[in-house]
Design an enzyme around this catalytic site. Structure first.
Site, short mmCIF file in Angstrom:
data_model
loop_
_atom_site.label_atom_id
_atom_site.label_comp_id
_atom_site.label_asym_id
_atom_site.label_seq_id
_atom_site.Cartn_x
_atom_site.Cartn_y
_atom_site.Cartn_z
N HIS A 230 50.27 -39.89 -60.25
CA HIS A 230 51.66 -39.45 -60.35
C HIS A 230 52.45 -40.28 -61.35
CE1 HIS A 230 55.18 -37.25 -59.08
NE2 HIS A 230 55.83 -38.38 -58.87
N SER B 260 59.07 -36.55 -62.58
CA SER B 260 59.17 -36.31 -61.14
C SER B 260 60.54 -35.68 -60.84
CB SER B 260 58.94 -37.62 -60.37
OG SER B 260 58.64 -37.36 -59.02
#
Length: 266
Positions: free
Chosen positions: A234, A100
């Protein structure tokens, strides 16, 4: 060889943590946490990697044992701090891994290392993020604390017990907001790229990483770009620790072998 100076530097605090030591000599992997994340987020991954890698984990200011330090709101400052802290290890080819926000910090660290006196990174593994040149300002850093935590809950990366603890949230929120400020105000230097190869990881159900934006990582390396898709959203890396570790170790071995073949003395 991994020396005592390196291991001591990783154990005294500051920017670098090392939870597990490899058996014998091993290539070095530097891991960069996600926005709001701390070094301990990679504890399980570090354990899984320890058979074949020296895993160094970055600890950003403003969290856990660095809670008394102000969290940095500029991604370039974050990268500069990491580069300075990695000085004991830059005599050997490093591989960088970031998830991320950590993927962009890792990329900026790679760019700086390539301009430095050492051999530069052997490779870069980027996970769960679009390419640095893709604008990503969704106004998250401008949200109030409640909105910010709702955002994190939607990412499925924050334990429910944490979200229910108002006092703990008040401690976490400043670093989380600083990280999103750094990420959302970051602007990629036009035309910039790295010399080392990039391997991209992504979850197959990650709603926050559009496919086109993810594939644009290919524009940011002058070497090879490869892609691996994992099952999950994610934070797929939390559910796929062993698979992710195996993939990283394969990439790490390939990166270092490629570097040694081209630069035997580096």
């Amino acid at each position: 060889m991994t020396n005592t100076r390196s291991r001591g530097a990783a154990s005294r605090g500051g920017w670098i943590r090392q939870y597990h030591h490899p058996r014998g000599d091993a290539p070095t992997l530097v891991c960069f946490p996600h926005a709001g994340g701390s070094a301990s987020a990679y504890f399980a991954l570090s354990a899984a990697l320890s058979e074949g890698a020296e895993a160094l984990i970055v600890q950003y200011p403003g969290r856990q044992d660095r809670l008394d330090e102000p969290a940095l709101k500029d991604l370039g400052e974050l990268a500069d701090g990491v580069v300075a802290a990695l000085a004991p290890w830059t005599g050997r080819p490093l591989t960088l891994f970031g998830h991320s926000m950590g993927s962009v910090v890792a990329y900026e660290v790679a760019r700086r290392l390539e301009r430095g006196p050492g051999p530069g990174p052997a490779g870069l593994v980027v996970s769960g993020n679009m390419a640095p040149s893709v604008q990503r300002d969704q106004g998250v850093h401008l949200m109030n604390d409640e909105e910010l935590m709702t955002w994190m809950s939607d990412l499925a990366g924050t334990p429910p017990a944490v979200l229910a603890d108002k006092e703990l949230l008040a401690t976490i929120a400043p670093a989380l907001r600083a990280d999103f400020t750094a990420l959302e105000t970051y602007r990629h230097p036009e035309g910039s790229s790295v010399e080392c190869p990039i391997s991209g990881y992504v979850g197959d159900h990650d709603p926050h990483v559009p496919h086109d934006g993810f594939l644009r990582w290919a524009e940011h390396t002058k070497a090879e770009f490869t892609v691996q898709v994992f099952e999950g959203g994610h934070f797929y890396i939390e559910d796929q620790v062993q698979d992710v570790a195996r993939s990283i170790l394969r990439d790490l071995s390939a990166f270092v072998s490629r570097r040694l073949a081209r630069h035997p003395l580096a």
